[in-house]
Design a protein around this motif. Structure first.
Motif, PDB file in Angstrom:
ATOM      1  N   GLN A  22      -0.866 -21.552  32.889  1.00  0.00           N
ATOM      2  CA  GLN A  22       0.990 -21.911  32.694  1.00  0.00           C
ATOM      3  C   GLN A  22       1.014 -20.023  31.144  1.00  0.00           C
ATOM      4  N   GLN A  23      -0.267 -19.399  31.594  1.00  0.00           N
ATOM      5  CA  GLN A  23      -0.591 -18.197  30.668  1.00  0.00           C
ATOM      6  C   GLN A  23       0.325 -16.875  31.313  1.00  0.00           C
ATOM      7  N   ARG A  24       1.478 -16.722  31.297  1.00  0.00           N
ATOM      8  CA  ARG A  24       1.641 -15.511  31.896  1.00  0.00           C
ATOM      9  C   ARG A  24       1.147 -13.869  30.848  1.00  0.00           C
ATOM     10  N   LEU A  25       1.309 -13.518  32.092  1.00  0.00           N
ATOM     11  CA  LEU A  25       0.779 -11.920  31.896  1.00  0.00           C
ATOM     12  C   LEU A  25       1.580 -10.676  33.003  1.00  0.00           C
ATOM     13  N   GLY A  26       1.232  -9.679  32.233  1.00  0.00           N
ATOM     14  CA  GLY A  26       2.174  -8.948  33.270  1.00  0.00           C
ATOM     15  C   GLY A  26       1.477  -7.147  32.478  1.00  0.00           C
ATOM     16  N   VAL A  27       1.634  -6.356  33.818  1.00  0.00           N
ATOM     17  CA  VAL A  27       1.281  -5.109  34.149  1.00  0.00           C
ATOM     18  C   VAL A  27       2.859  -3.835  33.776  1.00  0.00           C
ATOM     19  N   VAL A  28       2.626  -2.960  33.144  1.00  0.00           N
ATOM     20  CA  VAL A  28       3.724  -2.315  32.497  1.00  0.00           C
ATOM     21  C   VAL A  28       3.826  -1.670  32.843  1.00  0.00           C
ATOM     22  N   SER A  29       3.524  -0.425  34.592  1.00  0.00           N
ATOM     23  CA  SER A  29       2.870   0.788  34.812  1.00  0.00           C
ATOM     24  C   SER A  29       3.845   2.086  34.300  1.00  0.00           C
ATOM     25  N   HIS A  30       3.455   2.708  33.588  1.00  0.00           N
ATOM     26  CA  HIS A  30       4.840   3.805  33.779  1.00  0.00           C
ATOM     27  C   HIS A  30       4.738   5.118  34.314  1.00  0.00           C
ATOM     28  N   LEU A  31       5.630   5.477  34.134  1.00  0.00           N
ATOM     29  CA  LEU A  31       5.989   6.542  35.174  1.00  0.00           C
ATOM     30  C   LEU A  31       4.699   7.852  34.740  1.00  0.00           C
ATOM     31  N   SER A  32       4.165   7.841  33.247  1.00  0.00           N
ATOM     32  CA  SER A  32       2.955   9.225  33.130  1.00  0.00           C
ATOM     33  C   SER A  32       2.074   8.867  33.848  1.00  0.00           C
ATOM     34  N   GLY A  33       1.722   7.371  34.422  1.00  0.00           N
ATOM     35  CA  GLY A  33       0.234   7.189  34.890  1.00  0.00           C
ATOM     36  C   GLY A  33       0.003   6.488  33.931  1.00  0.00           C
ATOM     37  N   ARG A  34      -0.126   5.897  32.506  1.00  0.00           N
ATOM     38  CA  ARG A  34       0.101   5.055  31.898  1.00  0.00           C
ATOM     39  C   ARG A  34      -0.070   3.653  32.082  1.00  0.00           C
ATOM     40  N   ARG A  35      -0.733   2.881  32.050  1.00  0.00           N
ATOM     41  CA  ARG A  35      -0.565   1.046  32.263  1.00  0.00           C
ATOM     42  C   ARG A  35      -0.680   0.045  30.964  1.00  0.00           C
ATOM     43  N   ASP A  36       0.051  -0.381  30.663  1.00  0.00           N
ATOM     44  CA  ASP A  36      -0.088  -1.459  29.269  1.00  0.00           C
ATOM     45  C   ASP A  36      -0.206  -2.930  30.006  1.00  0.00           C
TER      46      ASP A  36
END
Length: 161
Positions: A22-36
């Motif tokens: 039940q741990q929530r993880l994410g990846v934000v893929s920016h238009l610039s190519g950067r990933r968070d």
């Protein structure tokens, strides 16, 4: 694990998952190519507890460590037309047992009952690929079948050779 995809207008795309613990993880893929990479707060799963920023090459290296993940994209319009049948897009990940293998050699239909109806490669769509068509990392297989078959095909594609 289900991957949720959310468009972020002007920013990019967010993918999030909730683990068995039940741990929530994410990846934000920016238009610039950067990933968070985002680790969400356990008390408030909508609030980020920690964020790690990765450059494009770092994200690719990390993806290599996590190889074997397959995202299932459902083709909703087709699914509404035929009850009990799913149409999905499955991307061939790095290290997949299907990478570099001819479609006939996968025996996907025999093992799962699912039919591969097209393959997307780069900017090209190959409809009804012949049995000698060789799959490769990065291809997206468009497949049609029942839910148990789709689950089985997803597992076969995710298997590391």
């Amino acid at each position: 694990m289900t991957i949720e995809r959310t468009a972020l207008p002007g920013v990019g795309i967010s993918h999030s998952v909730t683990t068995a613990a039940q741990q929530r993880l994410g990846v934000v893929s920016h238009l610039s190519g950067r990933r968070d990479l985002v680790v969400y707060d356990t008390e408030d799963p909508e609030q980020a507890a920690r964020t790690v920023t990765l450059e494009d090459h770092e994200a690719h290296q990390l993806a290599g460590l996590l190889a074997g993940t397959v995202t299932v994209d459902h083709v909703g319009e087709l699914e509404r037309l035929i009850a009990g049948i799913s149409a999905v897009r499955l991307r061939i990940p790095a290290g997949s047992a299907y990478d570099g293998v001819a479609l006939r050699e996968t025996r996907a239909r025999t093992h799962t009952g699912v039919s591969v109806v097209a393959v997307e490669r780069d900017d090209e769509v190959i409809p009804a690929p012949d049995p000698g068509f060789v799959l490769r990392h990065g291809d997206t297989v468009v497949a049609v079948g029942d839910d148990p078959g789709i689950v089985a095909l997803t597992a076969l594609i995710a298997a590391v050779s």
